[in-house]
Design a protein around this motif. Sequence first.
Motif, PDB file in Angstrom:
ATOM      1  N   PHE A 116       1.035  -1.615  -0.096  1.00  0.00           N
ATOM      2  CA  PHE A 116      -0.489   0.362  -0.162  1.00  0.00           C
ATOM      3  C   PHE A 116       0.726   1.611  -0.014  1.00  0.00           C
ATOM      4  O   PHE A 116      -0.036   2.262  -1.111  1.00  0.00           O
ATOM      5  CB  PHE A 116      -0.715   0.336   1.163  1.00  0.00           C
ATOM      6  CG  PHE A 116      -1.487   1.069   1.434  1.00  0.00           C
ATOM      7  CD1 PHE A 116      -2.766   1.410   0.591  1.00  0.00           C
ATOM      8  CD2 PHE A 116      -1.454   1.961   2.263  1.00  0.00           C
ATOM      9  CE1 PHE A 116      -3.080   2.487   0.542  1.00  0.00           C
ATOM     10  CE2 PHE A 116      -2.117   3.059   2.556  1.00  0.00           C
ATOM     11  CZ  PHE A 116      -3.832   3.708   1.859  1.00  0.00           C
ATOM     12  N   ARG A 117       2.077   1.197   0.711  1.00  0.00           N
ATOM     13  CA  ARG A 117       2.627   2.139   0.968  1.00  0.00           C
ATOM     14  C   ARG A 117       3.384   2.647  -0.159  1.00  0.00           C
ATOM     15  O   ARG A 117       4.365   4.022  -0.794  1.00  0.00           O
ATOM     16  CB  ARG A 117       3.585   2.397   2.035  1.00  0.00           C
ATOM     17  CG  ARG A 117       2.708   2.433   3.462  1.00  0.00           C
ATOM     18  CD  ARG A 117       2.738   3.488   4.077  1.00  0.00           C
ATOM     19  NE  ARG A 117       3.088   4.356   3.932  1.00  0.00           N
ATOM     20  CZ  ARG A 117       3.736   5.733   4.325  1.00  0.00           C
ATOM     21  NH1 ARG A 117       2.250   5.870   4.823  1.00  0.00           N
ATOM     22  NH2 ARG A 117       4.788   6.504   4.419  1.00  0.00           N
ATOM     23  N   GLU A 118       3.654   1.863  -1.606  1.00  0.00           N
ATOM     24  CA  GLU A 118       4.408   1.895  -2.356  1.00  0.00           C
ATOM     25  C   GLU A 118       4.374   2.859  -3.608  1.00  0.00           C
ATOM     26  O   GLU A 118       3.079   3.461  -3.460  1.00  0.00           O
ATOM     27  CB  GLU A 118       4.823   1.193  -3.632  1.00  0.00           C
ATOM     28  CG  GLU A 118       5.772  -0.444  -2.820  1.00  0.00           C
ATOM     29  CD  GLU A 118       5.308  -1.873  -3.354  1.00  0.00           C
ATOM     30  OE1 GLU A 118       5.094  -1.600  -4.362  1.00  0.00           O
ATOM     31  OE2 GLU A 118       6.240  -2.039  -3.206  1.00  0.00           O
ATOM     32  N   ALA A 119       5.179   3.469  -3.780  1.00  0.00           N
ATOM     33  CA  ALA A 119       4.799   4.870  -4.439  1.00  0.00           C
ATOM     34  C   ALA A 119       4.233   4.381  -5.683  1.00  0.00           C
ATOM     35  O   ALA A 119       4.725   2.904  -6.160  1.00  0.00           O
ATOM     36  CB  ALA A 119       5.962   5.425  -5.195  1.00  0.00           C
ATOM     37  N   GLU A 120       3.262   5.052  -6.442  1.00  0.00           N
ATOM     38  CA  GLU A 120       1.982   4.616  -7.543  1.00  0.00           C
ATOM     39  C   GLU A 120       3.157   5.180  -8.848  1.00  0.00           C
ATOM     40  O   GLU A 120       4.068   6.081  -8.918  1.00  0.00           O
ATOM     41  CB  GLU A 120       1.318   5.945  -7.923  1.00  0.00           C
ATOM     42  CG  GLU A 120       0.340   5.118  -6.490  1.00  0.00           C
ATOM     43  CD  GLU A 120      -1.192   5.818  -6.693  1.00  0.00           C
ATOM     44  OE1 GLU A 120      -1.412   6.846  -7.675  1.00  0.00           O
ATOM     45  OE2 GLU A 120      -1.879   6.227  -5.791  1.00  0.00           O
ATOM     46  N   ASP A 121       2.697   4.108  -9.825  1.00  0.00           N
ATOM     47  CA  ASP A 121       4.214   4.686 -11.094  1.00  0.00           C
ATOM     48  C   ASP A 121       3.225   4.890 -11.320  1.00  0.00           C
ATOM     49  O   ASP A 121       1.891   5.587 -11.486  1.00  0.00           O
ATOM     50  CB  ASP A 121       3.716   2.934 -11.933  1.00  0.00           C
ATOM     51  CG  ASP A 121       4.369   1.877 -11.498  1.00  0.00           C
ATOM     52  OD1 ASP A 121       5.671   2.533 -10.660  1.00  0.00           O
ATOM     53  OD2 ASP A 121       4.002   0.806 -11.721  1.00  0.00           O
ATOM     54  N   LYS A 122       3.835   6.107 -12.591  1.00  0.00           N
ATOM     55  CA  LYS A 122       3.419   7.060 -13.444  1.00  0.00           C
ATOM     56  C   LYS A 122       2.327   6.683 -14.997  1.00  0.00           C
ATOM     57  O   LYS A 122       3.223   5.797 -15.015  1.00  0.00           O
ATOM     58  CB  LYS A 122       4.243   8.165 -13.770  1.00  0.00           C
ATOM     59  CG  LYS A 122       5.511   9.379 -12.342  1.00  0.00           C
ATOM     60  CD  LYS A 122       6.299   9.572 -13.140  1.00  0.00           C
ATOM     61  CE  LYS A 122       6.743  11.022 -11.752  1.00  0.00           C
ATOM     62  NZ  LYS A 122       7.832  12.019 -12.413  1.00  0.00           N
TER      63      LYS A 122
END
Length: 135
Positions: A116-122
């Motif tokens: 959940f905490r991972e950065a979203e991919d652009k």
Amino acid sequence: PSEQRAHETLVKELQKAKIDPALLKTARNFYLIEFANLGGIVMPLPLRLEYTDGTVEERMIGADLWRHNTEKCTKLIMTAKELKSVTLDPRDEMADCDLENNVWPRRAVKSKFQLFREAEDKNPMRELTKPAAPA
């Protein structure tokens, strides 16, 4: 040091039993793999063996492995090469609710919180709809 003492003890026990200790100097590698049948269904076990030299071998262990005990069993695998990893059911052919215990050595698995905490991919499509920065 403790491994060396254990080896010396084993050699002495073999000599007492009149078994040639030279048998320990074989060019083979021996692996004992333990399996647990948590679901209760007796099935053959497909294995993928990956060796340190990069080669891969697939084996199918027959369901007769479970004939003495349908809950737990151990299989001896003898190979000429050193194992890097073992994967049970590499093609997901069996009904298995816990896929994390199918690999040796164990792989690190991220928790739901870490995922959940991972950065979203652009999103490249969203980036195209944004106005261009002034030059």
